[in-house]
Design an enzyme around this catalytic site. Structure first.
Site, PDB file in Angstrom:
ATOM      1  N   HIS A 174       0.828  -1.214   0.000  1.00 59.00           N
ATOM      2  CA  HIS A 174       0.000   0.000   0.000  1.00 59.00           C
ATOM      3  C   HIS A 174       0.857   1.257   0.000  1.00 59.00           C
ATOM      4  CE1 HIS A 174       0.832   0.931   4.244  1.00 59.00           C
ATOM      5  NE2 HIS A 174       0.728  -0.374   4.484  1.00 59.00           N
ATOM      6  N   SER A 213       1.378   4.224  -5.007  1.00 56.95           N
ATOM      7  CA  SER A 213       1.983   5.454  -4.507  1.00 56.95           C
ATOM      8  C   SER A 213       3.355   5.197  -3.865  1.00 56.95           C
ATOM      9  CB  SER A 213       1.013   6.107  -3.519  1.00 56.95           C
ATOM     10  OG  SER A 213       1.404   7.412  -3.200  1.00 56.95           O
ATOM     11  N   ASP A 228      -5.686  12.727 -10.722  1.00 53.95           N
ATOM     12  CA  ASP A 228      -4.843  12.607  -9.533  1.00 53.95           C
ATOM     13  C   ASP A 228      -4.138  13.936  -9.245  1.00 53.95           C
ATOM     14  OD1 ASP A 228      -3.037  11.913  -7.523  1.00 53.95           O
ATOM     15  OD2 ASP A 228      -2.685   9.925  -8.359  1.00 53.95           O
ATOM     16  N   HIS A 284      -6.296   9.716  -6.970  1.00 54.26           N
ATOM     17  CA  HIS A 284      -5.269   8.909  -6.302  1.00 54.26           C
ATOM     18  C   HIS A 284      -5.859   7.692  -5.587  1.00 54.26           C
ATOM     19  CE1 HIS A 284      -1.083   8.636  -5.115  1.00 54.26           C
ATOM     20  NE2 HIS A 284      -1.429   8.412  -3.855  1.00 54.26           N
TER      21      HIS A 284
END
Length: 460
Positions: A186, A260, A407, A435
């Site tokens: 993540h 990310s 984003d 995002h």
């Protein structure tokens, strides 16, 4: 024709006026925030001493000091910063970002001016050519007790009840007969639920029966350990993922899906295990090429946190990145009291909205978030080019990049920057997604896209 030209001119004038207004308001707002953070520095020192009977080191108020060789801690701060400890704990060479203790502001500049002016009247003797931030020295010399401002709930501290020094890993799929392994990483201020509550339920029966899905909570986030004496460096993050997922589940070859900040960790893992990666899927990778001659860490900090009030996401990133004590206050209000915010959300929505994203956003400590942001996002800026070149030249796996067209956290250009370093990488821009909604809200479609990528890797 004249009407069209006048319209274009008007748009340009309004755009320029808006930019000037944004710059002026931003300058005023961040001057105030500089002062507020300066005041909060002393406020937290008093509160920490009152509650915990000891001063807490912080980066904004700790000036760089000369360290003699007898301390066995040497740091070079000329292009990059490193810490070496040759005694006590088995600490290794650590890469740390100078953005932790070097964030220019008006208050900081005034303080330096006053200190330099005072130093001119004193005779000083230099005993070493190495410098180090005193906060880091304190963090390395002793274990800092948990802060009173951190959440004490069972979810945030579930790792303390276990004797295992490993990350929390949510594993789904066959235990012994798995043909494929997939590692999910993540992003910043998130957790494994970003994957387990969205993608995992939407994979096909075939995938669930043949693939072992491993979603980790990275160090300092979710249900994973949140050590107060950690600097949350790239080495620490990567080694903990290797220990907790790859070694614990005896993974030999695997696919990686990362979002990310997790993309940086994914690239670092791919470089360490070039022969084991079957496919690499990156979502919104934060890659900004650094111009020659620019200090890499400082350049990246200004790109992701430009000290602007607009757009809103840029303002939020700037506050999180530039202000140690204001961001700690936000963590105190939001993270420590996340159970209250979850209750309020459920009450207002009559329990019709799932709050897993809120839990994911809040389940971390300020220490973990602050160091991870600076040491991973900013601190790895000088390494990403070599990582991408290694993926391009040494890895033969498929590389796919997804990015939300709307984003505002990580601009779409970052994905195309990655593609320039890895020409075979496929960039897929999903329009009208940002995002978070690049996954959340389109989990069924994205799960199918991932299955296609994994299926193609079998044929290669």
């Amino acid at each position: 024709m004249d009407v069209k030209l006048n319209t274009i001119r008007l748009v340009r004038v309004l755009s320029l006026a808006g930019e000037i207004l944004n710059n002026a308001v931003s300058f005023a707002v961040f001057c105030v925030l500089d002062f507020v953070d300066f005041i909060l520095c002393f406020v937290y020192k008093v509160i920490d001493f009152w509650i915990e009977s000891q001063w807490k080191p912080c980066y904004c108020s700790s000036a760089k000091q000369r360290i003699i060789e007898g301390d066995n801690i040497l740091v070079s701060e000329e292009c990059e910063s490193k810490i070496v400890c040759l005694t006590s704990a088995n600490l290794q060479v650590e890469d740390i970002s100078d953005t932790l203790y070097s964030r220019p502001s008006i208050v900081a500049q005034l303080s330096k001016f006053i200190i330099n002016d005072l130093n001119k009247t004193k005779k000083t003797t230099v005993t070493s050519t190495f410098t180090i931030d005193s906060t880091i020295v304190e963090l390395l010399r002793r274990n800092v007790v948990p802060r009173w401002s951190d959440c004490d709930c069972k979810i945030c501290n579930s790792w303390t009840s276990s004797r295992k020094d490993t990350l929390f890993v949510k594993a789904e799929g066959p235990k012994d007969k798995a043909r494929e392994d997939v590692l999910f990483i993540h992003g910043f201020i998130s957790s494994s639920v970003f994957w387990t509550e969205t993608l995992f339920p939407n994979f096909s029966t075939t995938v669930k029966s043949t693939y072992r899905l491993l979603a980790v909570d990275i160090l300092g986030f979710g249900r994973s350990p949140k050590p107060t004496d950690s600097l949350y460096t790239l080495r620490e993050h990567v080694e903990m993922i290797e220990k907790s997922a790859l070694e614990a589940f005896q993974v030999k070859s695997f696919h990686i899906v990362a979002h990310s900040l997790g993309c940086i960790l994914a690239l670092a893992i791919a470089v360490k295990h070039p022969g084991s990666i079957k496919s690499l899927t990156l979502l919104a990778p934060p890659y900004f090429p650094v111009p020659k001659g620019e200090p890499a860490t400082q350049y990246i900090m200004r790109r992701i946190a430009p000290r602007r009030v607009w757009p809103v996401m840029a303002f939020g990133a700037s506050v999180a990145c530039w202000y140690e004590h204001i961001s700690r206050t936000i963590c105190l209000v939001v993270c420590k009291n996340h159970r209250l915010w979850e209750f309020i959300t459920k009450f207002i929505t009559r329990n019709r909205i799932r709050t897993y994203l809120l839990e994911s956003f809040c389940c971390h400590t300020h220490n973990a978030a602050w160091h991870t942001l600076h040491n991973i996002i900013c601190g790895t800026a000088g390494n990403l080019d070599s990582y991408l070149d290694t993926v391009c030249n040494q890895l033969k796996c498929e590389v796919t990049i997804f990015h939300g067209g709307d984003d505002e956290v990580i601009p779409v250009e970052c994905s195309y920057n990655v593609q320039r370093r890895i020409p075979r990488a496929q960039v897929k821009v999903v329009e009208n997604k940002d995002h978070i909604t690049i996954v959340v809200g389109r989990q069924k479609a994205f799960a199918k896209e991932l299955e296609k990528i994994w299926k193609r890797s079998k044929c290669d």
